[in-house]
Design a protein around this motif. Structure first.
Motif, PDB file in Angstrom:
ATOM      1  N   GLY A  21       0.830  -1.200   0.000  1.00 55.14           N
ATOM      2  CA  GLY A  21       0.000   0.000   0.000  1.00 55.14           C
ATOM      3  C   GLY A  21       0.865   1.250   0.000  1.00 55.14           C
ATOM      4  O   GLY A  21       2.071   1.207   0.265  1.00 55.14           O
ATOM      5  N   ALA A  22       0.248   2.376  -0.277  1.00 58.79           N
ATOM      6  CA  ALA A  22       0.989   3.626  -0.483  1.00 58.79           C
ATOM      7  C   ALA A  22       1.822   3.998   0.737  1.00 58.79           C
ATOM      8  O   ALA A  22       1.335   4.033   1.865  1.00 58.79           O
ATOM      9  N   SER A  23       3.099   4.295   0.487  1.00 62.83           N
ATOM     10  CA  SER A  23       3.982   4.799   1.532  1.00 62.83           C
ATOM     11  C   SER A  23       5.300   5.248   0.897  1.00 62.83           C
ATOM     12  O   SER A  23       5.772   4.621  -0.054  1.00 62.83           O
ATOM     13  N   TYR A  24       5.859   6.333   1.441  1.00 63.34           N
ATOM     14  CA  TYR A  24       7.063   6.946   0.865  1.00 63.34           C
ATOM     15  C   TYR A  24       7.985   7.382   1.989  1.00 63.34           C
ATOM     16  O   TYR A  24       7.548   8.037   2.932  1.00 63.34           O
ATOM     17  N   LEU A  25       9.231   7.007   1.883  1.00 64.83           N
ATOM     18  CA  LEU A  25      10.250   7.385   2.873  1.00 64.83           C
ATOM     19  C   LEU A  25      11.150   8.450   2.262  1.00 64.83           C
ATOM     20  O   LEU A  25      11.801   8.206   1.244  1.00 64.83           O
TER      21      LEU A  25
END
Ligand SMILES: [Zn+2]
Ligand SMILES: [Zn+2]
Length: 268
Positions: A21-25
């Motif tokens: 699912g959507a996630s950004y580091l």
């Protein structure tokens, strides 16, 4: 100063072993923060060589579960990992309500874990800030600014404009083609934009008039990237059935610049 982003999750609510699912580091020098925390984000964070305990700031785009489902596990994991400072969580109106519910959901587990500590430990805390377009988070030359997009029927969906070290990375969140996004993404070094191919969408009980107000098909993304004069167009939020070469071809119809079809753990 180094400035970059790792796509932790490039999928949708549909379970897909290749797309969380959507996630950004984001990384700016030693500072790390995240935008969204969808299902699988915690696993991908580990695969990216990071961990929840080193993240003190997390931004949310909107309240579809594919953008926040790992928030509870993230919070508990961060606390178990030894970070006892409050998590700073920022997002649209309604975030406090979501957090209150998540904390109730996890209270029993947290109490079990507190009982086995050698020293008394306070439960994990979250500082919630409900933000709107115009708000700017600043930290040592980094700015993170939400902007309004359109994702029917969500009341206040955000994209985010992230700037540091003279560079701009823009994340669309979930949106249909949106002028405000194009304005915010002008000359972005990296435009990370959702890309939902209507033709391979298999749900049959969704109102047919919904898609054009909720998501952006690849051909439209090509137009958006061209109007924004993005230096690199990166796709995210893709359906399992979408074939990367086909997405690339459809974006290319309108955008002549560099295109990257997003993959989990792609680092820019
Ligand atoms: Zn959504
Ligand atoms: Zn979504």
């Amino acid at each position: 100063m180094s400035f970059g982003v790792t796509l932790l999750g490039t999928g949708t609510p549909a379970p897909d072993p290749n797309r969380a699912g959507a996630s950004y580091l984001f990384r700016v020098g030693d500072f790390r923060f995240m935008i969204d925390c969808g299902p699988g984000a915690l696993l991908r964070l580990g695969q990216a060589g990071a961990n929840a305990a080193e993240i003190d700031h997390l931004f949310i785009t909107h309240f579809h579960l594919d953008h926040w489902a790992d928030l509870g596990p993230f919070l508990v994991r961060r606390w178990i990992g030894g970070n006892r400072t409050p998590l700073n969580l920022l997002g649209p109106a309604g975030l406090q309500n979501l957090v209150d519910n998540i904390l109730v959901l996890h209270r029993q587990d947290i109490d079990y874990r507190r009982k086995i500590r050698t020293e008394p430990v306070e439960p994990p805390k979250i500082y919630v800030t409900e933000i709107e377009e115009g708000f700017v988070f600043e930290h040592q030359g980094l700015t993170v600014a939400p902007f309004d997009v359109t994702h029917y029927p969500i009341e206040q969906p955000f994209g985010y404009r992230v700037e540091a070290a003279g560079h701009k990375i823009v994340l669309s969140g979930d949106t249909c083609p949106n002028e405000n996004l194009i304005q915010n993404a002008q000359n972005a070094d990296v435009l990370i934009h959702e890309c939902v191919e209507y033709g391979v969408w298999t749900a049959t009980d969704i109102r047919s008039d919904h898609m054009q107000y909720a998501h952006t098909p690849p051909e439209e993304l090509g137009r958006i990237a061209a109007k924004a004069q993005a230096r690199l167009c990166v796709t995210t939020h893709m359906l399992s059935a979408s074939v990367p070469a086909n997405l690339h071809q459809q974006i290319r119809r309108h955008f002549a610049g560099p295109i990257a079809i997003g993959q989990d753990l792609l680092t820019l």
